[in-house]
Structure formats: C-alpha cells, structure tokens
Design a protein around this motif. Structure first.
Motif, PDB file in Angstrom:
ATOM      1  N   SER A   9       0.807  -1.212   0.000  1.00 39.65           N
ATOM      2  CA  SER A   9       0.000   0.000   0.000  1.00 39.65           C
ATOM      3  C   SER A   9       0.841   1.263   0.000  1.00 39.65           C
ATOM      4  O   SER A   9       0.329   2.352   0.188  1.00 39.65           O
ATOM      5  N   ARG A  10       2.133   1.149  -0.237  1.00 39.97           N
ATOM      6  CA  ARG A  10       3.004   2.316  -0.266  1.00 39.97           C
ATOM      7  C   ARG A  10       3.596   2.491  -1.653  1.00 39.97           C
ATOM      8  O   ARG A  10       3.790   1.547  -2.397  1.00 39.97           O
ATOM      9  N   SER A  11       3.876   3.716  -2.017  1.00 41.29           N
ATOM     10  CA  SER A  11       4.461   3.989  -3.317  1.00 41.29           C
ATOM     11  C   SER A  11       5.932   3.641  -3.300  1.00 41.29           C
ATOM     12  O   SER A  11       6.522   3.386  -2.252  1.00 41.29           O
ATOM     13  N   ARG A  12       6.559   3.638  -4.489  1.00 41.51           N
ATOM     14  CA  ARG A  12       7.983   3.306  -4.567  1.00 41.51           C
ATOM     15  C   ARG A  12       8.820   4.315  -3.818  1.00 41.51           C
ATOM     16  O   ARG A  12       9.923   4.020  -3.380  1.00 41.51           O
ATOM     17  N   ALA A  13       8.329   5.533  -3.665  1.00 40.98           N
ATOM     18  CA  ALA A  13       9.076   6.561  -2.948  1.00 40.98           C
ATOM     19  C   ALA A  13       8.916   6.421  -1.436  1.00 40.98           C
ATOM     20  O   ALA A  13       9.493   7.174  -0.677  1.00 40.98           O
ATOM     21  N   GLY A  14       8.105   5.433  -0.988  1.00 40.35           N
ATOM     22  CA  GLY A  14       7.941   5.219   0.439  1.00 40.35           C
ATOM     23  C   GLY A  14       6.735   5.927   1.023  1.00 40.35           C
ATOM     24  O   GLY A  14       6.427   5.756   2.196  1.00 40.35           O
ATOM     25  N   ARG A  15       6.054   6.742   0.228  1.00 40.24           N
ATOM     26  CA  ARG A  15       4.877   7.453   0.727  1.00 40.24           C
ATOM     27  C   ARG A  15       3.641   6.592   0.539  1.00 40.24           C
ATOM     28  O   ARG A  15       3.551   5.835  -0.429  1.00 40.24           O
ATOM     29  N   PRO A  16       2.660   6.709   1.458  1.00 42.95           N
ATOM     30  CA  PRO A  16       1.419   5.953   1.273  1.00 42.95           C
ATOM     31  C   PRO A  16       0.744   6.344  -0.036  1.00 42.95           C
ATOM     32  O   PRO A  16       0.809   7.496  -0.471  1.00 42.95           O
ATOM     33  N   LYS A  17       0.089   5.388  -0.676  1.00 40.51           N
ATOM     34  CA  LYS A  17      -0.636   5.695  -1.902  1.00 40.51           C
ATOM     35  C   LYS A  17      -1.832   6.584  -1.597  1.00 40.51           C
ATOM     36  O   LYS A  17      -2.413   6.511  -0.522  1.00 40.51           O
ATOM     37  N   ARG A  18      -2.215   7.402  -2.545  1.00 39.28           N
ATOM     38  CA  ARG A  18      -3.446   8.159  -2.415  1.00 39.28           C
ATOM     39  C   ARG A  18      -4.609   7.197  -2.321  1.00 39.28           C
ATOM     40  O   ARG A  18      -4.542   6.055  -2.773  1.00 39.28           O
ATOM     41  N   ALA A  19      -5.703   7.679  -1.731  1.00 37.94           N
ATOM     42  CA  ALA A  19      -6.866   6.812  -1.515  1.00 37.94           C
ATOM     43  C   ALA A  19      -7.387   6.247  -2.832  1.00 37.94           C
ATOM     44  O   ALA A  19      -7.730   5.065  -2.912  1.00 37.94           O
ATOM     45  N   ASP A  20      -7.417   7.075  -3.889  1.00 40.69           N
ATOM     46  CA  ASP A  20      -7.943   6.583  -5.161  1.00 40.69           C
ATOM     47  C   ASP A  20      -7.003   5.559  -5.787  1.00 40.69           C
ATOM     48  O   ASP A  20      -7.444   4.562  -6.372  1.00 40.69           O
ATOM     49  N   ALA A  21      -5.695   5.764  -5.630  1.00 42.46           N
ATOM     50  CA  ALA A  21      -4.730   4.797  -6.163  1.00 42.46           C
ATOM     51  C   ALA A  21      -4.835   3.471  -5.416  1.00 42.46           C
ATOM     52  O   ALA A  21      -4.734   2.399  -6.019  1.00 42.46           O
ATOM     53  N   ARG A  22      -5.048   3.547  -4.117  1.00 43.64           N
ATOM     54  CA  ARG A  22      -5.199   2.318  -3.328  1.00 43.64           C
ATOM     55  C   ARG A  22      -6.465   1.579  -3.738  1.00 43.64           C
ATOM     56  O   ARG A  22      -6.467   0.348  -3.871  1.00 43.64           O
ATOM     57  N   ARG A  23      -7.555   2.326  -3.961  1.00 45.05           N
ATOM     58  CA  ARG A  23      -8.803   1.695  -4.406  1.00 45.05           C
ATOM     59  C   ARG A  23      -8.599   1.019  -5.756  1.00 45.05           C
ATOM     60  O   ARG A  23      -9.076  -0.092  -5.985  1.00 45.05           O
ATOM     61  N   ASN A  24      -7.918   1.708  -6.661  1.00 46.50           N
ATOM     62  CA  ASN A  24      -7.647   1.127  -7.982  1.00 46.50           C
ATOM     63  C   ASN A  24      -6.847  -0.162  -7.853  1.00 46.50           C
ATOM     64  O   ASN A  24      -7.147  -1.159  -8.508  1.00 46.50           O
ATOM     65  N   TYR A  25      -5.829  -0.122  -7.008  1.00 47.42           N
ATOM     66  CA  TYR A  25      -4.983  -1.298  -6.791  1.00 47.42           C
ATOM     67  C   TYR A  25      -5.821  -2.462  -6.271  1.00 47.42           C
ATOM     68  O   TYR A  25      -5.743  -3.590  -6.782  1.00 47.42           O
ATOM     69  N   GLU A  26      -6.624  -2.207  -5.260  1.00 45.36           N
ATOM     70  CA  GLU A  26      -7.421  -3.275  -4.653  1.00 45.36           C
ATOM     71  C   GLU A  26      -8.461  -3.816  -5.626  1.00 45.36           C
ATOM     72  O   GLU A  26      -8.719  -5.024  -5.659  1.00 45.36           O
ATOM     73  N   GLN A  27      -9.059  -2.927  -6.427  1.00 46.22           N
ATOM     74  CA  GLN A  27     -10.033  -3.372  -7.425  1.00 46.22           C
ATOM     75  C   GLN A  27      -9.370  -4.226  -8.502  1.00 46.22           C
ATOM     76  O   GLN A  27      -9.932  -5.226  -8.945  1.00 46.22           O
TER      77      GLN A  27
END
Length: 199
Positions: A9-27
């Motif tokens: 759930s974290r980006s390559r830069a180490g920051r948490p993904k945005r909520a919409d990016a996380r939703r996209n990933y999970e979907q």
C-alpha cells in the motif's frame, strides 16, 4: 502472513498511496482474482482493467507484467488460506476443522492451478524463493491442524503431514481435465477423510 512480493500500500518513494490509487490497486487485484479463476492464467489484462473500472495504463503502472499481477493475486489467496487454517485451530471439533481446511486447500488448488504453475516456472528460472515460502506457510498450518486432530484421537495416530498434503494436491491434479472436476474432487476428498478418521 505472506508479503505481496513488493506490491504493497506504499508507493515506490515510500509514501502511502493516495486513496484513489489504493482503491484502484485493490479493485485490480480483486477483478484479477475473479478473472484468473474464470479464464485461467491467460485472462485478458485489458478485460481485468475494464472490470476494475480503470484504464489499461493504470493496471500496467501497478503491475508492469502479467506475472507481477499473478504473484499478488496468488499471495493474497494463500495468505487467506493460511489465516483460515490458523483460525480453525481453535474450533471445538478438530476433525471438522481439519476437513474444512483441506477442502479449502483443494478448492484453492483447483481454482489457481495455472497461476501456481506460472509462478513456479518463473521462480525456478530466477532463483526466487517465493514458492518455497508459500509451501512452508501452508505446510505449517496443515501440520498444526493434523497434530491437533491426532492429539485428540480423531484421526489415526500414524498419519504423515506431508502425505496428506500431497494427496490433496494429487486429487487436484487427477481431476483437472474431467467435466465434473469439483464433484469428483469432493468424492475423492471424502475418501481421504474417511481414511484419516480414527475408527
């Protein structure tokens, strides 16, 4: 629990993904799980993206290759299978707990057979220990359920953990091309459980 092979759930830069990016990933992971179960390892990636409600480019940003997506889906399913087994270690009926988990393991083997083969082939070629990690997790929880059933006297005392798990895998392999594979697998598993039950 098994890590999702670097896709978290974290980006390559180490920051948490945005909520919409996380939703996209999970979907994408959920729709890939459904599509792989339906079509096998060659399920169209563009169709998975469409079902997830995202553009194909979004899928490839999260999962640059088909194998990346397969690994995440399979890791998630195996983690759920392991969690199920650990939860069943506390049920009152030890034989029912063991039977429930072996049935779930068989269903997993029937559903995701092609995915496991794809990951295994890749791991063998790249020296990846991912498959051995999954096997260790599954064996650990299976052995614990069998040990509990042995100690309570509901299964025969000399049952071997590895033999039982290999037999479940053998059932999945034996019915792979039969038209009623699920029903036949149920019958064969029932025979296995009857053999395990202490008279």
């Amino acid at each position: 629990m098994i890590a999702l092979t670097g896709h978290d759930s974290r980006s390559r830069a180490g920051r948490p993904k945005r909520a919409d990016a996380r939703r996209n990933y999970e979907q994408l992971v959920e729709q890939a799980r459904i599509a792989f179960a339906e079509f096998g390892v060659d399920a169209p990636l563009d169709e998975i993206a469409r079902r997830a409600g995202v553009a194909s480019g979004t899928l490839y940003r999260h999962f640059p290759t088909r194998l990346d997506l397969i690994e995440v889906v399979l890791a998630k399913q195996i983690a759920e299978l392991v969690d199920l087994g650990r939860g069943l270690l506390t049920v009152q009926d030890e034989f029912d707990g063991l039977s429930t988990w072996l049935r779930a393991t068989l269903t997993h083997a029937l559903t995701y057979r092609g995915l496991a083969a794809a990951v295994m082939n890749s791991a063998l070629g790249n020296g990846n220990d991912l498959v051995s990690t999954w096997h260790a997790e599954i064996f650990e929880v299976g052995a614990a359920l069998l040990a509990r059933a042995r100690e309570s006297g509901v299964v025969v005392a000399d049952v071997d953990d590895a033999d039982v798990l290999k037999m479940v895998g053998a059932i999945a392999w034996a019915v792979r091309d039969t038209p009623d594979s699920s029903a036949q697998a149920d019958r064969l598993l029932a025979l296995l459980m009857n053999g395990l039950r202490h008279a």
